[in-house]
Design a protein around this motif. Structure first.
Motif, PDB file in Angstrom:
ATOM      1  N   GLY B 307     -17.997   7.459  43.005  1.00 30.39           N
ATOM      2  CA  GLY B 307     -17.433   7.221  41.684  1.00 30.39           C
ATOM      3  C   GLY B 307     -18.506   7.165  40.621  1.00 30.39           C
ATOM      4  N   LEU B 308     -18.121   7.521  39.405  1.00 29.33           N
ATOM      5  CA  LEU B 308     -19.021   7.361  38.270  1.00 29.33           C
ATOM      6  C   LEU B 308     -18.391   6.355  37.330  1.00 29.33           C
ATOM      7  N   VAL B 309     -19.244   5.597  36.701  1.00 28.84           N
ATOM      8  CA  VAL B 309     -18.686   4.541  35.873  1.00 28.84           C
ATOM      9  C   VAL B 309     -19.100   4.786  34.430  1.00 28.84           C
ATOM     10  N   GLY B 310     -18.254   4.345  33.490  1.00 25.41           N
ATOM     11  CA  GLY B 310     -18.509   4.604  32.078  1.00 25.41           C
ATOM     12  C   GLY B 310     -19.337   3.511  31.453  1.00 25.41           C
ATOM     13  N   SER B 311     -18.985   3.166  30.221  1.00 19.30           N
ATOM     14  CA  SER B 311     -19.783   2.169  29.515  1.00 19.30           C
ATOM     15  C   SER B 311     -18.864   1.173  28.818  1.00 19.30           C
ATOM     16  N   VAL B 312     -19.472   0.046  28.495  1.00 22.20           N
ATOM     17  CA  VAL B 312     -18.719  -1.025  27.851  1.00 22.20           C
ATOM     18  C   VAL B 312     -19.339  -1.272  26.485  1.00 22.20           C
ATOM     19  N   SER B 313     -18.511  -1.406  25.457  1.00 20.07           N
ATOM     20  CA  SER B 313     -19.071  -1.729  24.140  1.00 20.07           C
ATOM     21  C   SER B 313     -18.414  -2.988  23.594  1.00 20.07           C
ATOM     22  N   LEU B 314     -19.204  -3.753  22.871  1.00 21.12           N
ATOM     23  CA  LEU B 314     -18.718  -5.018  22.319  1.00 21.12           C
ATOM     24  C   LEU B 314     -17.984  -4.732  21.010  1.00 21.12           C
ATOM     25  N   LEU B 315     -16.729  -5.149  20.939  1.00 21.18           N
ATOM     26  CA  LEU B 315     -15.961  -4.937  19.714  1.00 21.18           C
ATOM     27  C   LEU B 315     -16.155  -6.079  18.731  1.00 21.18           C
ATOM     28  N   GLN B 316     -16.182  -7.295  19.268  1.00 21.17           N
ATOM     29  CA  GLN B 316     -16.252  -8.448  18.380  1.00 21.17           C
ATOM     30  C   GLN B 316     -16.579  -9.675  19.201  1.00 21.17           C
ATOM     31  N   ASN B 317     -17.185 -10.662  18.555  1.00 21.65           N
ATOM     32  CA  ASN B 317     -17.330 -11.929  19.261  1.00 21.65           C
ATOM     33  C   ASN B 317     -17.243 -13.083  18.265  1.00 21.65           C
ATOM     34  N   VAL B 318     -16.908 -14.246  18.799  1.00 24.35           N
ATOM     35  CA  VAL B 318     -16.778 -15.410  17.930  1.00 24.35           C
ATOM     36  C   VAL B 318     -17.142 -16.636  18.761  1.00 24.35           C
ATOM     37  N   THR B 319     -17.754 -17.624  18.099  1.00 22.72           N
ATOM     38  CA  THR B 319     -18.065 -18.874  18.798  1.00 22.72           C
ATOM     39  C   THR B 319     -17.132 -19.946  18.270  1.00 22.72           C
ATOM     40  N   LEU B 320     -16.351 -20.527  19.169  1.00 19.39           N
ATOM     41  CA  LEU B 320     -15.322 -21.466  18.739  1.00 19.39           C
ATOM     42  C   LEU B 320     -15.689 -22.907  19.025  1.00 19.39           C
ATOM     43  N   SER B 321     -16.614 -23.116  19.952  1.00 17.07           N
ATOM     44  CA  SER B 321     -16.825 -24.478  20.430  1.00 17.07           C
ATOM     45  C   SER B 321     -18.241 -24.587  20.968  1.00 17.07           C
ATOM     46  N   THR B 322     -18.684 -25.834  21.214  1.00 14.53           N
ATOM     47  CA  THR B 322     -19.975 -25.974  21.871  1.00 14.53           C
ATOM     48  C   THR B 322     -19.802 -26.117  23.374  1.00 14.53           C
ATOM     49  N   GLN B 323     -18.555 -26.334  23.794  1.00 15.69           N
ATOM     50  CA  GLN B 323     -18.279 -26.515  25.217  1.00 15.69           C
ATOM     51  C   GLN B 323     -17.737 -25.212  25.809  1.00 15.69           C
ATOM     52  N   PRO B 324     -17.837 -25.052  27.138  1.00 18.01           N
ATOM     53  CA  PRO B 324     -17.335 -23.815  27.742  1.00 18.01           C
ATOM     54  C   PRO B 324     -15.842 -23.611  27.488  1.00 18.01           C
ATOM     55  N   ILE B 325     -15.491 -22.346  27.277  1.00 17.50           N
ATOM     56  CA  ILE B 325     -14.082 -21.983  27.217  1.00 17.50           C
ATOM     57  C   ILE B 325     -13.711 -21.558  28.619  1.00 17.50           C
ATOM     58  N   SER B 326     -12.965 -22.420  29.317  1.00 17.63           N
ATOM     59  CA  SER B 326     -12.779 -22.206  30.741  1.00 17.63           C
ATOM     60  C   SER B 326     -11.497 -21.459  31.061  1.00 17.63           C
ATOM     61  N   SER B 327     -10.573 -21.344  30.113  1.00 16.57           N
ATOM     62  CA  SER B 327      -9.348 -20.622  30.436  1.00 16.57           C
ATOM     63  C   SER B 327      -8.922 -19.769  29.253  1.00 16.57           C
ATOM     64  N   LEU B 328      -8.219 -18.699  29.572  1.00 19.27           N
ATOM     65  CA  LEU B 328      -7.899 -17.678  28.585  1.00 19.27           C
ATOM     66  C   LEU B 328      -6.644 -16.961  29.052  1.00 19.27           C
ATOM     67  N   ASP B 329      -5.697 -16.697  28.140  1.00 22.22           N
ATOM     68  CA  ASP B 329      -4.502 -15.949  28.555  1.00 22.22           C
ATOM     69  C   ASP B 329      -3.976 -15.169  27.372  1.00 22.22           C
ATOM     70  N   TRP B 330      -3.712 -13.874  27.561  1.00 27.64           N
ATOM     71  CA  TRP B 330      -3.084 -13.052  26.537  1.00 27.64           C
ATOM     72  C   TRP B 330      -1.577 -13.220  26.622  1.00 27.64           C
ATOM     73  N   SER B 331      -0.893 -13.164  25.487  1.00 27.91           N
ATOM     74  CA  SER B 331       0.558 -13.179  25.526  1.00 27.91           C
ATOM     75  C   SER B 331       1.051 -11.814  25.972  1.00 27.91           C
ATOM     76  N   PRO B 332       1.951 -11.751  26.968  1.00 30.14           N
ATOM     77  CA  PRO B 332       2.456 -10.445  27.394  1.00 30.14           C
ATOM     78  C   PRO B 332       3.454  -9.865  26.399  1.00 30.14           C
ATOM     79  N   ASP B 333       3.869 -10.685  25.424  1.00 27.42           N
ATOM     80  CA  ASP B 333       4.940 -10.248  24.529  1.00 27.42           C
ATOM     81  C   ASP B 333       4.459  -9.861  23.139  1.00 27.42           C
ATOM     82  N   LYS B 334       3.328 -10.417  22.701  1.00 26.58           N
ATOM     83  CA  LYS B 334       2.865 -10.109  21.353  1.00 26.58           C
ATOM     84  C   LYS B 334       1.431  -9.633  21.442  1.00 26.58           C
ATOM     85  N   LYS B 335       1.182  -8.389  21.092  1.00 28.07           N
ATOM     86  CA  LYS B 335      -0.150  -7.818  21.260  1.00 28.07           C
ATOM     87  C   LYS B 335      -1.163  -8.554  20.401  1.00 28.07           C
ATOM     88  N   GLY B 336      -2.219  -8.999  21.014  1.00 30.31           N
ATOM     89  CA  GLY B 336      -3.283  -9.645  20.262  1.00 30.31           C
ATOM     90  C   GLY B 336      -3.196 -11.153  20.229  1.00 30.31           C
TER      91      GLY B 336
END
Lengths: 401, 358
Positions: B307-336
């Motif tokens: 297999g050949l693999v492509g590349s990853v590019s950073l679209l955006q980043n933001v810092t929200l807290s000084t503590q780790p963000i340990s969980s994350l979930d996208w809504s399956p119903d509303k994009k974004g």
């Protein structure tokens, strides 16, 4: 106008103040003390065609008796010259200062202008972000409303379904004697997954389509070997390797004189066995015997840090404070490089040495060791409390002296 | 590229301070509601159900349970039932009906130690096949459960006798494109990643990424496996091309390093499988886009496919807290729309804009 005898003159050679004019081009010199003051800022000198043409504007409109004043007095002439030079200097200074001031003002103005521009840009971006936020909020609220409506609809539908089921049951009861009735297809409920078969209860029909639970099986796995119980971190690999090598080497070392130990039993030649023995005797309070066991073990293998660590604990109990310090230090020496695996040992070594220092009333050294222990294990309340006590002691003695 | 404002923006929509440690947060499918799972100061488990109401989170329900809850999933439940499967600190797997949460619908003490990670497949109208739940635990085992079978798992991936166990930190289902096929990917604290084939009940692939594996996820559970992202300690993540398995070299991958802190989670956008978000130990979120290579495979010197693999590019980043963000979930119903939970005891709902333009 002043004729130039074939020499080239530039503006640097002309010197003029409000009452003194000089053209100096070695070996020629022209000097004139003017009759009355002139406006030297506006006066001009045109150089060309073998002459200098001076245009001098009088400060006061009046007729001059002569162009120049003849001053016979040398001193006065000298004084006039110097004065003129001074005046020129002053004027030059004033000019540079004025220039500086205007420069500063210009800079300030430019800075303010850029600040204003940047502020405007920032505000523009913030506005865009605000707008974005508002748009997004509106969208979300709309979507939330949609969700609520969808839920309401679902609830209404559920009730309808329930009602239908009840009706069906009533009907099937009625038809008990007759052949079983196939429920009306037309009243089938809306489903997200289209069902192929039909049944009287949605729960069962879905189950019918799902494959049976798979037959239980086990997959046996093995892991990439790792000695330490902590998680693998790439940056620590080198340190951990070093520690492991050291430990492995230490085990292999055997530096005792075999002739002396011939009369020892086989197990007594094993440093680990001796260490265990020592530990047991320490636990029962037999500190001298424990020290003996550790001593023998060290003679067999002087590279095992835990032997020194445990012997230090014995010496503490026996109040052999200097020996305790020695052994703790030796243990710390052997517990390099510092890895999470030898954290506990290092904490113990620091605490034991610290305790020994304090009992010798060397409180500053003791505190240093307690703080080192705390650095490794910041959550240990006992060490924290003891460190506080030592700090108070030090402050107390300082106040007394 | 274009100006910075043309890129997706990560806008914080609402945030809520909680009075307990938050371990996982999940959207309730087909709704504007979300669940927060965690541990109270007393050491009991907490489930809180919130609803987005006009710019704030309104608490609808609070449920307390005996043991702190580490993780949860809706992946194996139907859209009508929307039962929540949870793993707790005592190694118990429970499935709850949130309308009647006093007694679990299904319960088993599946593991001897804490269940670190859970995933579900076969529910929510996505994919085919039996509904199944997989749990990974500190006891070193990975077990697959069918809610219709009590007490015993349908698959058990455990160390051989005498082997020192390693902590399993993360599990994920994949390749569930028909009724028979299914794989489970598991990541461990010693850097091991293992891929189990449930159809053949065998170990299909394993590798070691030199750092403890915090989170693994396939870009889609219910398609022929396409991409797998694995995140780890020390700020690295790897994207594997799962379409082509080389007989000795396994799956091709590309890796990125993001700061020095642990990357706790990776989650793919449900509406676009080439966009994913990673959350970090320094309280930051990074949004990435994967670009496919011109060719996805080539033949090596022995004619084996690689297999050949492509590349990853950073679209955006933001810092929200000084503590780790340990969980994350996208809504399956509303994009974004996404929710994230951090160890500063705050749950944040974010909206990622301009995803259509990516």
């Amino acid at each position: 106008s002043l004729p130039l005898r074939g020499v080239r003159v530039t503006s640097a050679n002309i010197f003029c103040t409000d009452q003194y004019l000089k053209v100096e081009r070695p070996p020629f010199l022209f000097e004139a003390v003017l009759f009355a003051p002139i406006d030297d800022a506006n006066s001009t000198a045109k150089i060309g065609n073998g002459i200098i043409f001076f245009t001098l504007y009088k400060k006061e409109v009046a007729m001059w008796d002569s162009l120049t004043l003849a001053i016979a007095d040398k001193e006065k002439l000298q004084y006039l010259r110097e004065n003129a030079v001074l005046k020129a200097h002053e004027r030059a200074k004033e000019e540079t200062e004025a220039k500086k001031v205007t420069e500063k003002e210009h800079k300030k103005y430019a800075l303010e202008a850029t600040m204003r521009l940047e502020e405007a840009e920032r505000r523009r971006i913030e506005d865009l972000k605000e707008k974005e936020q508002q748009k997004v909020t509106k969208e979300l609220e709309l979507w939330q409303k949609q969700q609520k409506d969808a839920e309401k609809q679902k609830r209404v539908q559920k009730e309808r379904e329930l009602h239908q089921k009840v009706e069906q049951l009533k009907e099937t009861k009625k038809d008990k004697n007759n052949k079983t009735r196939i429920p009306n297809e037309g009243t089938s409920k809306a489903r997200i997954k289209p069902t192929k078969g039909h049944g009287s209860c949605s729960m069962f029909s879905e189950e019918e389509q799902l494959p049976a639970p798979r037959s239980a099986a086990t997959i046996k796995i093995s892991f990439t070997p790792r000695v330490f119980p902590t998680a693998l971190r790439e940056s620590r690999i080198a340190e951990e390797e070093e520690w492991l090598c050291k430990q492995a080497e230490a085990r292999r070392t055997s530096n005792a004189d075999l002739s002396e130990l011939e009369d020892l039993k086989e197990e007594e030649k094993n440093p680990d066995w001796l260490k265990d023995k020592g530990n047991k005797m320490f636990a029962t309070g037999n500190y001298l015997a424990a020290v003996n066991a550790y001593n023998l073990a060290v003679r067999l293998n002087n590279k095992l840090p835990l032997l020194y660590l445990n012997r230090a604990a014995c010496h503490l109990k026996l109040r052999n404070l200097h020996k305790a310090i020695e052994d703790s230090s030796k243990a710390l020496e052997l517990l390099t490089p510092p890895v999470p695996a030898n954290e506990n040992a290092r904490v113990k070594a620091y605490v034991r040495r610290g305790t020994a220092f304090c009992q010798l009333e060397l409180y500053v050294e003791g505190l240093q060791d307690y703080e080192a222990a705390l650095k490794i294990d910041p959550k240990n309340k006992t060490i924290e409390k003891d460190a506080e006590k030592i700090r108070h002691l030090i402050q107390g003695t300082m106040q007394d002296s | 590229s274009g100006s910075g404002l043309e890129r997706p923006q990560l806008v914080t929509y609402v945030q809520q301070a909680l009075s307990y440690t938050l371990f996982d947060c999940k959207w309730l499918p087909r709704s504007a509601r979300l669940l927060c799972l965690g541990s109270s100061a007393r050491g009991t488990g907490l489930l809180q159900l919130y609803e987005l109401q006009g710019g704030r989170l309104a608490l609808l329900r609070e449920i307390e349970k005996a043991k702190p809850i580490k993780c949860g999933t809706f992946g194996a439940t139907s859209l009508q039932q929307r039962y929540l499967a949870t793993g707790d600190f005592g190694g118990n797997l429970n499935i709850w009906n949130l309308e009647a949460p006093e007694i679990p619908v299904y319960s088993v003490k599946g593991h001897k130690e804490i269940i670190n990670s859970i995933d579900g497949v076969g529910g929510l109208g996505i994919g085919e096949g039996a509904p199944e739940i997989v749990t990974g635990s500190r006891d070193g085992t990975v077990k697959v459960w069918d809610p219709r079978q009590k007490d015993t798992p349908v698959a058990n991936m455990e160390p051989v006798q005498g082997e020192n166990k390693r902590d399993c930190w993360t599990v994920a289902f994949g390749n569930a494109y028909n009724q028979d096929e299914r794989v489970v990917c598991a990541g461990y604290d010693n850097g091991d990643i293992k891929l189990f084939d449930l159809k053949n009940m065998s170990l299909r692939w394993e590798t070691n990424i030199k750092n403890g594996v915090c989170s693994v996820e396939f870009d889609r559970k219910d398609v022929y496996m396409n991409k797998l992202v694995a995140t780890s300690l020390e700020g690295k993540f790897h994207v594997f091309n799962m379409r082509t398995q080389h007989p000795t070299k396994g799956f091709a991958s590309v890796s990125e390093k993001v700061q020095k802190s642990t990357i706790w989670q990776v989650r793919h956008l449900p509406q676009n499988r080439d966009i994913f978000m990673t959350s970090g130990g320094a309280g930051s979120l990074h949004l990435w886009k994967y670009e496919y290579p011109a060719q996805r495979l080539k033949k090596d010197s022995e004619e084996a496919e690689m297999g050949l693999v492509g590349s990853v590019s950073l679209l955006q980043n933001v810092t929200l807290s000084t503590q780790p963000i340990s969980s994350l979930d996208w809504s399956p119903d509303k994009k974004g729309l996404c929710v994230c939970g951090a160890f500063d005891q705050t749950v944040r709902v974010l909206i990622v804009t301009k995803l259509n333009k990516v």
